[in-house]
Structure formats: C-alpha cells, structure tokens
Motif scaffolding. Structure first.
Motif, PDB file in Angstrom:
ATOM      1  N   ASN A 305       6.208  27.612  88.935  1.00 22.72           N
ATOM      2  CA  ASN A 305       4.761  27.592  89.112  1.00 22.72           C
ATOM      3  C   ASN A 305       4.048  28.832  88.607  1.00 22.72           C
ATOM      4  OD1 ASN A 305       6.100  28.856  91.407  1.00 22.72           O
ATOM      5  ND2 ASN A 305       4.090  28.992  92.368  1.00 22.72           N
ATOM      6  N   ARG A 306       4.782  29.835  88.120  1.00 20.45           N
ATOM      7  CA  ARG A 306       4.119  31.009  87.562  1.00 20.45           C
ATOM      8  C   ARG A 306       4.458  31.235  86.101  1.00 20.45           C
ATOM      9  NH1 ARG A 306       4.609  32.582  93.004  1.00 20.45           N
ATOM     10  NH2 ARG A 306       6.673  33.509  92.791  1.00 20.45           N
ATOM     11  N   VAL A 307       5.170  30.302  85.496  1.00 18.78           N
ATOM     12  CA  VAL A 307       5.461  30.419  84.058  1.00 18.78           C
ATOM     13  C   VAL A 307       4.163  30.413  83.260  1.00 18.78           C
ATOM     14  CG1 VAL A 307       6.482  29.232  82.070  1.00 18.78           C
ATOM     15  CG2 VAL A 307       7.777  29.433  84.203  1.00 18.78           C
ATOM     16  N   GLY A 308       3.241  29.532  83.656  1.00 16.69           N
ATOM     17  CA  GLY A 308       2.000  29.407  82.900  1.00 16.69           C
ATOM     18  C   GLY A 308       0.761  29.544  83.748  1.00 16.69           C
ATOM     19  N   GLU A 309       0.838  30.312  84.849  1.00 14.63           N
ATOM     20  CA  GLU A 309      -0.315  30.423  85.737  1.00 14.63           C
ATOM     21  C   GLU A 309      -1.503  31.089  85.060  1.00 14.63           C
ATOM     22  OE1 GLU A 309       0.332  32.810  89.183  1.00 14.63           O
ATOM     23  OE2 GLU A 309       1.304  34.451  88.099  1.00 14.63           O
ATOM     24  N   GLY A 310      -1.266  31.847  83.986  1.00 13.59           N
ATOM     25  CA  GLY A 310      -2.356  32.486  83.266  1.00 13.59           C
ATOM     26  C   GLY A 310      -3.059  31.571  82.280  1.00 13.59           C
ATOM     27  N   GLY A 311      -2.569  30.346  82.163  1.00 15.07           N
ATOM     28  CA  GLY A 311      -3.230  29.391  81.278  1.00 15.07           C
ATOM     29  C   GLY A 311      -2.762  29.426  79.846  1.00 15.07           C
ATOM     30  N   GLN A 312      -1.633  30.105  79.567  1.00 17.44           N
ATOM     31  CA  GLN A 312      -1.134  30.185  78.196  1.00 17.44           C
ATOM     32  C   GLN A 312       0.282  29.634  78.034  1.00 17.44           C
ATOM     33  OE1 GLN A 312      -3.224  31.229  75.760  1.00 17.44           O
ATOM     34  NE2 GLN A 312      -4.733  31.460  77.403  1.00 17.44           N
ATOM     35  N   GLY A 313       1.062  29.596  79.102  1.00 17.97           N
ATOM     36  CA  GLY A 313       2.432  29.112  79.025  1.00 17.97           C
ATOM     37  C   GLY A 313       2.496  27.642  78.623  1.00 17.97           C
ATOM     38  N   GLN A 314       3.544  27.274  77.886  1.00 16.60           N
ATOM     39  CA  GLN A 314       3.654  25.942  77.326  1.00 16.60           C
ATOM     40  C   GLN A 314       4.949  25.258  77.775  1.00 16.60           C
ATOM     41  OE1 GLN A 314       2.004  26.152  72.934  1.00 16.60           O
ATOM     42  NE2 GLN A 314       3.060  28.044  73.399  1.00 16.60           N
ATOM     43  N   SER A 315       4.964  23.924  77.674  1.00 18.68           N
ATOM     44  CA  SER A 315       6.120  23.130  78.101  1.00 18.68           C
ATOM     45  C   SER A 315       6.615  22.261  76.958  1.00 18.68           C
ATOM     46  CB  SER A 315       5.738  22.240  79.298  1.00 18.68           C
ATOM     47  OG  SER A 315       6.786  21.320  79.579  1.00 18.68           O
ATOM     48  N   GLU A 363      20.537  25.387  68.700  1.00 19.04           N
ATOM     49  CA  GLU A 363      21.557  24.486  69.235  1.00 19.04           C
ATOM     50  C   GLU A 363      20.983  23.537  70.277  1.00 19.04           C
ATOM     51  OE1 GLU A 363      24.683  24.241  68.167  1.00 19.04           O
ATOM     52  OE2 GLU A 363      24.349  25.821  66.695  1.00 19.04           O
ATOM     53  N   TRP A 364      19.792  23.818  70.714  1.00 23.57           N
ATOM     54  CA  TRP A 364      19.118  22.971  71.686  1.00 23.57           C
ATOM     55  C   TRP A 364      17.622  23.259  71.643  1.00 23.57           C
ATOM     56  CZ3 TRP A 364      22.820  26.609  73.455  1.00 23.57           C
ATOM     57  CH2 TRP A 364      22.290  27.791  74.003  1.00 23.57           C
ATOM     58  N   TYR A 365      16.860  22.455  72.378  1.00 24.90           N
ATOM     59  CA  TYR A 365      15.420  22.675  72.462  1.00 24.90           C
ATOM     60  C   TYR A 365      15.101  23.609  73.619  1.00 24.90           C
ATOM     61  CZ  TYR A 365      14.604  18.950  69.092  1.00 24.90           C
ATOM     62  OH  TYR A 365      14.586  18.195  67.951  1.00 24.90           O
ATOM     63  N   ARG A 366      14.142  24.490  73.394  1.00 27.01           N
ATOM     64  CA  ARG A 366      13.701  25.393  74.448  1.00 27.01           C
ATOM     65  C   ARG A 366      13.005  24.612  75.555  1.00 27.01           C
ATOM     66  NH1 ARG A 366      11.136  29.939  70.314  1.00 27.01           N
ATOM     67  NH2 ARG A 366      13.151  30.695  69.503  1.00 27.01           N
ATOM     68  N   ARG A 367      12.878  25.251  76.701  1.00 29.38           N
ATOM     69  CA  ARG A 367      12.180  24.632  77.828  1.00 29.38           C
ATOM     70  C   ARG A 367      10.679  24.830  77.721  1.00 29.38           C
ATOM     71  NH1 ARG A 367       9.841  22.389  81.255  1.00 29.38           N
ATOM     72  NH2 ARG A 367      10.473  21.943  83.391  1.00 29.38           N
ATOM     73  N   GLY A 368      10.248  25.968  77.113  1.00 30.83           N
ATOM     74  CA  GLY A 368       8.831  26.255  76.981  1.00 30.83           C
ATOM     75  C   GLY A 368       8.628  27.723  76.695  1.00 30.83           C
ATOM     76  N   THR A 369       7.439  28.222  77.036  1.00 29.07           N
ATOM     77  CA  THR A 369       7.135  29.643  76.871  1.00 29.07           C
ATOM     78  C   THR A 369       6.365  30.135  78.087  1.00 29.07           C
ATOM     79  OG1 THR A 369       5.003  29.260  75.763  1.00 29.07           O
ATOM     80  CG2 THR A 369       6.960  29.418  74.363  1.00 29.07           C
ATOM     81  N   ASP A 372       2.985  35.084  78.182  1.00 29.26           N
ATOM     82  CA  ASP A 372       2.965  36.108  77.131  1.00 29.26           C
ATOM     83  C   ASP A 372       3.689  35.674  75.860  1.00 29.26           C
ATOM     84  OD1 ASP A 372       5.630  36.208  77.822  1.00 29.26           O
ATOM     85  OD2 ASP A 372       5.667  38.352  78.304  1.00 29.26           O
ATOM     86  N   GLY A 373       4.133  34.427  75.799  1.00 29.99           N
ATOM     87  CA  GLY A 373       4.801  33.913  74.614  1.00 29.99           C
ATOM     88  C   GLY A 373       6.306  34.033  74.630  1.00 29.99           C
ATOM     89  N   THR A 374       6.884  34.685  75.658  1.00 29.45           N
ATOM     90  CA  THR A 374       8.331  34.811  75.746  1.00 29.45           C
ATOM     91  C   THR A 374       8.966  33.429  75.904  1.00 29.45           C
ATOM     92  OG1 THR A 374       8.139  36.989  76.794  1.00 29.45           O
ATOM     93  CG2 THR A 374      10.235  35.820  77.061  1.00 29.45           C
ATOM     94  N   PRO A 375       9.983  33.122  75.098  1.00 27.54           N
ATOM     95  CA  PRO A 375      10.613  31.798  75.224  1.00 27.54           C
ATOM     96  C   PRO A 375      11.306  31.618  76.566  1.00 27.54           C
ATOM     97  CG  PRO A 375      11.170  32.825  73.132  1.00 27.54           C
ATOM     98  CD  PRO A 375      10.522  33.889  73.966  1.00 27.54           C
ATOM     99  N   LEU A 376      11.281  30.394  77.056  1.00 30.70           N
ATOM    100  CA  LEU A 376      11.993  29.995  78.263  1.00 30.70           C
ATOM    101  C   LEU A 376      13.010  28.938  77.859  1.00 30.70           C
ATOM    102  CD1 LEU A 376      12.256  29.820  81.423  1.00 30.70           C
ATOM    103  CD2 LEU A 376      10.479  28.057  81.325  1.00 30.70           C
ATOM    104  N   GLY A 377      14.267  29.127  78.283  1.00 23.67           N
ATOM    105  CA  GLY A 377      15.294  28.164  77.908  1.00 23.67           C
ATOM    106  C   GLY A 377      15.796  28.362  76.494  1.00 23.67           C
ATOM    107  N   SER A 378      15.974  29.602  76.110  1.00 26.43           N
ATOM    108  CA  SER A 378      16.405  29.952  74.752  1.00 26.43           C
ATOM    109  C   SER A 378      17.717  30.722  74.805  1.00 26.43           C
ATOM    110  CB  SER A 378      15.327  30.808  74.080  1.00 26.43           C
ATOM    111  OG  SER A 378      15.818  31.444  72.924  1.00 26.43           O
ATOM    112  N   ALA A 379      18.460  30.690  73.710  1.00 23.13           N
ATOM    113  CA  ALA A 379      19.701  31.456  73.632  1.00 23.13           C
ATOM    114  C   ALA A 379      19.447  32.942  73.834  1.00 23.13           C
ATOM    115  CB  ALA A 379      20.393  31.212  72.291  1.00 23.13           C
TER     116      ALA A 379
END
Length: 627
Positions: A305-315, A363-369, A372-379
């Motif tokens: 619930n805080r990955v994109g609380e600033g209104g910029q995080g993506q899924s 090797e797979w798809y990321r979960r989101g960002t 601040d743009g940092t990838p989530l679910g990345s190698a």
C-alpha cells in the motif's frame, strides 16, 4: 437460552438461541462455570460429575451457552437428542422457530439439505488418476466458495461478514456454470457499490452499507472483467442493460489512503454497462510515466500500500489484467458505445508496448515500480526479485510476447516452486530490510502470508498459466502440490500443516521453523480459483453460451479420466482415453456412438437438453478418412 447484544448497532434486537427440547436440568451463561477454574475444553468441570450448572446468566460474564440434561441409555439401546442453534429477529420469532423445528421431521429436513448440495455440487463430477484432485473438485472447493466466501463471508480468521468488491466478484465466477443466477445477482449487487466517479467501496457491510473508499487500483477493473466473463459463459448480454444506482460520498482527501463512512445512494443511476465503463475509464486516466497503470495504494496485493502512495508508482500486473479486461469487454461496447471501445483498444496498444518495454526484466516480468521509479520485482531488487502474478497474468492475458511468457513461467518454476517443501511462493526473497517501504506487507515476518510465503490465490493463477501454455505436467504437479489433502497424508505431515486438509488455506508459511504450516483457512478466494484451475484449465471444460467447449491440458502420464456433466436439461457422460501419453490434442471423438470430426481445439458441443455419451481419444489429430 437466549442471547442478545444491544451494543452491536448493526444487529440491535436480534436474538440468538440454544435449545435442547426443554430437557435441561441445569444451565449457565458463564464459561467459568462450565470449564471450571483453570479448566479447559479438553476436560470441562461440567462433564466430570452430576452436579448441576450454576444457573448464572446475564451480562458481564465470560459468555457461553451451556445447557445440561440427564440421559438414561439402556443396554443396547439408543436415544436421539435434538439440539437447535440459531437466531431470529425477536423473542417471539425465536419461539416460533423453535416450535416449528421441534415438531418437524428432521430426517426430511436433512434430506432436503443433502439434495440441495448434491444438485449444486453435482453439476460437474470427475474421476481422474489423482484421487485427491477428485475429492476437491467434486465437492469441497465449490462448497467452500459458496458456503464460506459468498454466503457467510466469515470464518475463524475473519468474522466481519463484509463483501469485498473484487473478492466476491472473483468467487462468483466459479459458480457461473452451476448457479449462474447467483453470479448475476452479485454482479448487480457489486455495481451498486460504485461511486459516481467510477471508483468503489473496497469492502462494505451489507447490514449498514458502511464501507471503505480507497485508492486501491484494481477494483476499477474487476467489475468489467467479471461481467464479461459471466456473459461469455451464460450468454446473458441483457445483464448490461440492467439499471443500477451509483453511490455518492466525499472524495478522499489529499494524501489519505482510505476513508470508512456510510455513503448515500446517488441521484444518478445507469446501466450495468455504464458502471463497467466508468471503472475502465477511470483506470485509463491513472497511467504512470512509463505508460503502465498506477498501482495506487495497492493493486491485487493490498499489502503493497505504499509502493505508489505518492501517485507515481506503477503496476505491471495490473497492466496485464487491464489488457485482458479490454479484450473481453470492448466487443460488448462495440454496439453500445463504439467511441469508448475505440479509446480502450487504442490504450491497450500503448499499455502492451509499455509492458514489453518497461516491464520485461530479462528472465521475467517486473512487478512494477515505486514512486521514485525504482523497479519492484526485478533481478536487481534485493527483496521481491520475482513475483508470481506478473508472470501468470502475462500468460492469462494472452497479450505477452509468447516466448517471453514461456520464459517467465519457467522462471516461476525455477525460483518460486519448492516441491521439497510443498510450496509455491508468491515472491522471493521476502521483504525484510529494504530501505524502500512497500507497505504493511513488510509488517509480516519474512516468509509469512503475502510476505514471501505461499499465497494460494496467486498460485492457482500459476496452475492456469502453465495449462494455457500446454504444460500439462507442470499444471498437474502444481495443482497436486497445492492440494490441501496432500499436506496431511501422514501423521508427520499433519503435525506440520496443522490446519484442515479438506479446504484451501489462503497461505502456507515458507521459513523455518514453520515451513509448511498452514495459515488462514476457509475464508480465501483460492477455493474458487482452484476449482476453475482444475475444471477449466486442466480438464478443459467451459461453457460458452449454449455450448460446452472441451480443451484439456492434462499430465501426459494420465491414461484416462471421466467427466459427468449436467447443465440445465443437458447431460454429458464423457470418457477421455490417453493411449499416446499426450497433454493436449484430440485423435478421435465419438458422440453417441458416431464418430465426429475432432477438428481444432477446443471441441464445441451443444447444450441442447439431451443426454449424450462421448468417448474422446487424446493424441495427434488424424483425418476421419485415414482413420
């Protein structure tokens, strides 16, 4: 004995009762009087002798309902004791209800209940080489979905009775074949919990209408997905014209995640089609810098619930769900609102490109960002390097690059499936020390619940994805790994798992000393998805309007399986033989003793009100002339 709670404002006046037919010689509403001081349910004081209970009742006690009566049982004899538990709207209603059932033929009542469940659960009955699969598919999964998730909406670990907007929409999909009228009714019920702007109550209490308005992003998409899926199965496009009111309430204040309140019914009503369309329209406006949907304060995983609380995080995951929903719903909009259909399809093209450009990790798809743009679910992520649902829905959406989708699921198999522990993890590694705060998910100990444990809901999607790829071995093996029966086959396994082996657990722990410990049982959407994974994805049985389609993807080692299917007045008795040891494909099809063209997958058969026998031989297709 009667019980009431006037402080519960949602149920003022309701009266609960326990009755043993007037045979009581003692009673108590005090738990201590029944158990004894420092006593336990294993050895309650009230069962040690013939002493009567205290007779204490009233407020302020540690409450229980204990009725005591003496029973004389002659040698070789038997006695029947009737115990009634229930509740009603008043003391007078309680008296009438008790009097009715004291005088009723309860064997006939039980027979009626059994007939009711046999009718629902008997719509599809299967016999496969996997006996544990049969037990779950032939009764327990649909029972858990209907009795617990849809009716009670309550269990040992959650007792609110609330409807979850996305939750029961998904549960209802599992009932569309056996009870389409229930699915239809709930679609309209859910639409009535949508605000004029297009967002919804994430959950609501039916007793009061109170609920929570949130910034959780995927709620806006599930109504259209559920409606389109229902129409695809039931052929009931007229549901789109049903008129349903909207809700009206204050928008969320800047920076606020959610707000619990009682909304009012808005002056505006609209067709179900318009309700679905407004949800999609709002989702389209919430697009991030990379062209992916904004994650908001959580997508499917509320704990993020805080990955994109600033209104910029993506899924990334929500991108796949949106693409699948547009694919299903846009054709329904073509005659009702072609301009909207055009806009949605154009947006889908840009989202698909963004998923492949910004979502693919190698090797797979990321979960989101994160915001601040940092990838989530990345190698490159220290924690949550690979997340299951972004890979499964890449396949289930039908929109991902086929080679990448296959690679992504191979990565799921390699990194998230742990056969030695009987686990299929949601993601790995768990959140623990990452400097970026993903949300309350990090409050769970690593390896528990959504935080890197097995979250069974997501694991069922992986079963369906493997089957969609034609990987019958992986789909069958993962279904068996997730099957709760297989977690309690021996005393040692039972001592480790510790929860019911006949219903699905929402989560299973993945870290020592609790590896393999079952968590939250009964109240989980995993049951409905597991049913669909087995019936639709592995056994390949689907309804499409007035037709039955058949397209199995089974483990190659299965020599045969059988299906008895009843839909309305139509019955099919189907035997599948697999002499060539294949996962997919039809070599020969006989209907009522006559060979028919096997044709391309899937087979399509009419639901014509008749009784039919089929024999299907799996294998490579051959022409009828050569055969």
């Amino acid at each position: 004995m009667l019980a009431r709670n006037p402080w519960n404002t949602s149920f003022v006046g309701r009266v609960a009762f326990a009755d043993i037919g007037g045979r009581q010689t003692g009673w108590s509403g005090d738990r201590c009087a029944f158990l004894g001081r420092n006593g336990s349910l294993a050895d309650p004081a009230a069962l040690r002798g013939r002493a009567a209970l205290s007779g204490r009742v009233g407020a302020g006690l540690d409450p229980c309902s204990a009725l005591q009566g003496m029973v004389e049982l002659p040698a070789g004899g038997s006695v029947e004791i009737l115990i009634l538990l229930g509740e009603a709207g008043s003391v007078e209603d309680v008296g009438a209800l008790i009097a009715r059932y004291r005088a009723t033929d309860l064997d006939a009542v039980l027979a009626t209940v059994e007939e009711h469940w046999a009718d629902i659960l008997g719509a599809v009955q299967v016999k496969t080489p996997d006996r544990a699969m049969d037990i779950m598919l032939n009764g327990w999964l649909l029972y858990q979905t209907l009795a617990c998730r849809i009716w009670a909406r309550s269990a040992f670990y959650q007792a609110s009775g609330a409807y979850g907007f996305r939750d029961q929409l998904q549960d209802g999909m599992a009932l569309t074949f056996a009870r389409p009228e229930m699915t239809r009714s709930h679609l309209l019920r859910a639409a009535a919990r949508q605000f004029v702007e297009g967002d919804v109550q994430h959950w609501w209490l039916p007793s009061s209408g109170q609920g929570v308005r949130t910034r959780i992003s995927d709620d806006r998409v599930w109504l259209a997905y559920g409606v389109a899926t229902y129409i695809e199965v039931a052929g009931d496009e007229a549901i789109l014209d049903e008129v349903v009111p909207f809700l009206d309430g204050p928008p969320l204040a800047e920076g606020k995640h959610d707000d619990f309140f009682l909304p009012r019914t808005a002056d505006e009503s609209a067709s179900l089609f318009e309700h679905c369309a407004r949800g999609l329209d709002q989702c389209l406006t919430l697009t991030g810098a990379d062209g992916l949907p904004l994650i908001g304060t959580g997508d499917w995983n509320d704990g993020m619930n805080r990955v994109g609380e600033g209104g910029q995080g993506q899924s990334v995951w929500l991108g796949w769900l949106l693409l699948k929903t547009i694919d299903l719903f846009a054709p329904l909009a073509q005659t009702r609102d072609p301009n909207r259909a055009r806009i949605w399809r154009a947006h889908a093209v840009t989202v698909k490109a963004a998923l492949e450009e910004s979502g693919w990790d190698g090797e797979w798809y990321r979960r989101g960002t994160f915001d601040d743009g940092t990838p989530l679910g990345s190698a490159m992520s220290e924690e949550c390097r690979i997340d299951s649902i972004a890979q499964s829905w890449a396949v289930l959406s039908g929109a991902a690059d086929p080679a990448r989708a296959a690679t992504a699921m191979a990565s799921v198999d390699a990194h998230l499936v742990r056969p030695e522990d009987g686990l299929a993890l949601l993601f790995t590694p768990p959140f623990d020390k990452t400097p970026l705060d993903p949300g309350y998910i990090k409050g769970y100990p690593p390896g528990l619940r959504e935080n890197g444990g097995q979250y069974s809901h997501a694991a069922m999607w992986a079963v369906m994805a493997f089957a969609a790829l034609g990987e019958g071995a992986q789909a069958g093996a993962l279904f068996a790994l997730l099957n709760p029966i297989n977690h309690a086959r021996t005393p040692a396994e039972t001592a480790r798992y510790k929860v019911e082996p006949y219903v699905v657990a929402a989560d299973v722990y993945s870290v020592e000393p609790l590896v393999g410990r079952g968590g939250w049982t009964w109240y989980t959407g995993s049951a409905g998805w597991m049913y669909r994974a087995g019936i639709e994805s592995i056994l390949g049985l689907r309804q499409r309007g007035r037709f039955l389609t058949i397209n199995p993807c089974i483990p190659a080692g299965w020599p045969r399986f059988d299906v008895k299917l009843r839909q309305g007045g139509t019955q099919y008795d189907i035997s599948f033989e697999n002499p060539s040891g294949v996962c997919v494909g039809f070599a020969r099809v006989e209907l009522d003793g006559a060979e028919i063209p096997a044709g391309p997958n899937p087979l399509q058969l009419p639901l014509d009100g008749g009784t039919h026998a089929m024999r299907i031989t799996l294998g490579a297709a051959v022409s009828m002339v050569n055969a």
